[in-house]
Design an enzyme around this catalytic site. Structure first.
Site, short mmCIF file in Angstrom:
data_model
loop_
_atom_site.label_atom_id
_atom_site.label_comp_id
_atom_site.label_asym_id
_atom_site.label_seq_id
_atom_site.Cartn_x
_atom_site.Cartn_y
_atom_site.Cartn_z
N GLY A 29 0.63 5.23 1.70
CA GLY A 29 0.26 6.40 2.58
C GLY A 29 0.67 7.89 2.33
O GLY A 29 1.63 7.66 1.26
N GLY A 30 0.35 8.63 3.03
CA GLY A 30 0.85 9.93 3.13
C GLY A 30 2.22 9.99 3.15
O GLY A 30 2.88 11.15 2.69
N PHE A 31 2.90 9.11 3.94
CA PHE A 31 4.27 9.26 4.22
C PHE A 31 5.14 8.44 3.63
O PHE A 31 6.44 8.31 3.79
CB PHE A 31 4.37 9.28 5.78
CG PHE A 31 3.85 10.54 6.65
CD1 PHE A 31 4.58 11.83 6.46
CD2 PHE A 31 2.67 10.24 7.03
CE1 PHE A 31 3.87 12.92 7.27
CE2 PHE A 31 1.88 11.32 7.71
CZ PHE A 31 2.63 12.60 7.79
N VAL B 284 4.42 0.81 1.66
CA VAL B 284 4.61 -0.27 2.53
C VAL B 284 4.72 -1.56 1.77
O VAL B 284 3.98 -1.84 0.89
CB VAL B 284 3.40 -0.45 3.48
CG1 VAL B 284 3.65 -1.48 4.50
CG2 VAL B 284 3.12 0.80 4.35
N ASP C 214 -4.70 10.46 14.22
CA ASP C 214 -5.02 10.00 12.77
C ASP C 214 -5.76 8.59 12.75
O ASP C 214 -5.26 7.59 11.84
CB ASP C 214 -3.64 9.94 11.96
CG ASP C 214 -4.09 10.02 10.45
OD1 ASP C 214 -5.29 10.46 10.14
OD2 ASP C 214 -3.04 9.44 9.66
N LYS D 9 7.90 -0.20 6.18
CA LYS D 9 7.33 0.95 5.72
C LYS D 9 8.49 1.90 5.22
O LYS D 9 9.41 2.30 6.26
CB LYS D 9 6.57 1.71 6.68
CG LYS D 9 5.95 3.12 6.47
CD LYS D 9 5.07 3.59 7.67
CE LYS D 9 4.79 4.80 7.42
NZ LYS D 9 3.97 5.36 8.63
N GLY E 243 0.95 -1.23 0.02
CA GLY E 243 -0.11 -0.13 0.12
C GLY E 243 0.88 1.19 -0.17
O GLY E 243 2.04 1.26 -0.02
#
Length: 337
Positions: A12-14, A17, A125, A31, A10
């Protein structure tokens, strides 16, 4: 470890992964943080937060890597991915009873972060994307990049700007005129998530047949207040109807605009697992900042006047007080001022 990053789990915003494997054959999730202005703070937050935790409903950090500007975090691999895959539309395949168990597990994980650690951890979050599911669908709270550590004696925390994801951010995180930022801000995010779990949809949805259905918390409030049949997708008997009603009432209590009216996570667990008849909370007044169109977030600065839902009219309105901020939203909706 990651076989040249071939198996991406996946984004994510940062960062991304990837699935990896340790020398002993153990499957892990790696990650890789993006090289950006705030990645150092993100990295420190995540390591500092997770390294202090040990709970069945919080993801376990197995290790980390720091090599110049390259940063990586290594977690247990969660074979069933994130909760968001299972709760929207006809894809709600888990059934309400399993979703209820997941909601209870998340509540226990959050209660641990707020009260069970030596240092209180505020997540900031909480959303379906950040809830991972193991092989038995046991939920694990993940992604502590926006977390804040504070002492257990601190009831209100100081924080520059806002942080979180559009649709789940508590009003006081956006504008301090709604109250102080505290563990109750996580409670709000949890409530918005639970309502999406039981509703099988996003809380704000334009593609509906009636305007009263645009903001699900308001629609749900009207039905529980009138003791109407909820007519939610997937409910098969009276027992599930009562479970759905309980989850809705808990969610509505959690998203109260006034932080003081929201229950603690300990109280939330009692409300979910107890046999007491739950009172109907005050009517939900607003939702978190809302983006028009299909709710896809612009990666540019958010407007000063974001649209919100008014529960008194079931229509869209605009208020500077509830969205008096400018911040950057990433493609996954994560926002940090």
């Amino acid at each position: 470890m990651t076989n040249r990053f071939k198996d991406k789990l996946g984004e994510g915003g940062f960062g991304g992964v990837y699935k990896g494997e340790l020398s002993d054959g153990r499957a892990v999730a790696v990650k890789i943080l993006k090289a950006s202005k705030g990645d150092e703070e993100e990295f420190i937050n995540e390591v500092a937060s997770i390294s202090q935790t040990s709970h069945v409903n919080v993801v376990s950090l197995l290790g980390y890597c720091l090599d110049g500007s390259k940063r990586a975090l290594i977690y247990d691999f969660m074979p069933n991915g994130s909760l968001e895959k299972y709760i929207y539309g006809d894809g709600s395949l888990l059934g309400l009873n399993k979703l209820y168990q997941i909601a209870v597990g998340i509540a226990k994980g959050l209660e641990y972060l707020h009260r069970g650690c030596n240092t209180r951890i505020l997540h900031f979050d909480i959303k379906p994307h950040n809830i991972l599911l193991d092989e038995e669908f046991c939920p694990k709270i993940s992604d502590f990049g926006l977390a804040k550590l504070c002492t257990r004696k601190e009831s209100i925390v100081s924080m520059l700007g806002a942080r979180g994801t559009i649709g789940y951010i508590a009003p006081e995180v956006i504008s301090r005129s709604f109250g102080g930022v505290s563990h109750k801000s996580d409670v709000y995010s949890y409530g918005m998530m639970v309502l999406e779990m039981v509703g099988g949809r996003k809380n704000v949805k334009e593609e509906v047949s009636h305007t009263s259905e645009i903001y699900f918390p308001y629609w749900a409030y009207q039905h529980v207040q009138l003791d109407d049949d909820l007519k939610l997708h997937g409910i098969i008997d009276i027992e599930e109807e009562e479970t759905a009603r309980k989850m809705i009432l808990v969610g509505l209590w959690c998203i109260q605009t006034d932080p003081a009216q929201r229950p603690s996570m300990s109280k939330v667990i009692d409300m979910l697992e107890g046999s007491l008849v739950l009172e109907i909370p005050p009517k939900p007044l607003l939702c978190t900042p809302y983006c028009s169109g299909r709710h896809s977030l612009n990666t540019q600065a958010m407007p000063l006047n974001a649209s919100v839902i008014s529960s008194s009219s079931s229509s869209l309105c605009s208020t500077e007080e509830s969205a008096n901020f400018i911040g950057t939203a990433t493609k996954d909706g994560t926002f940090q001022k």
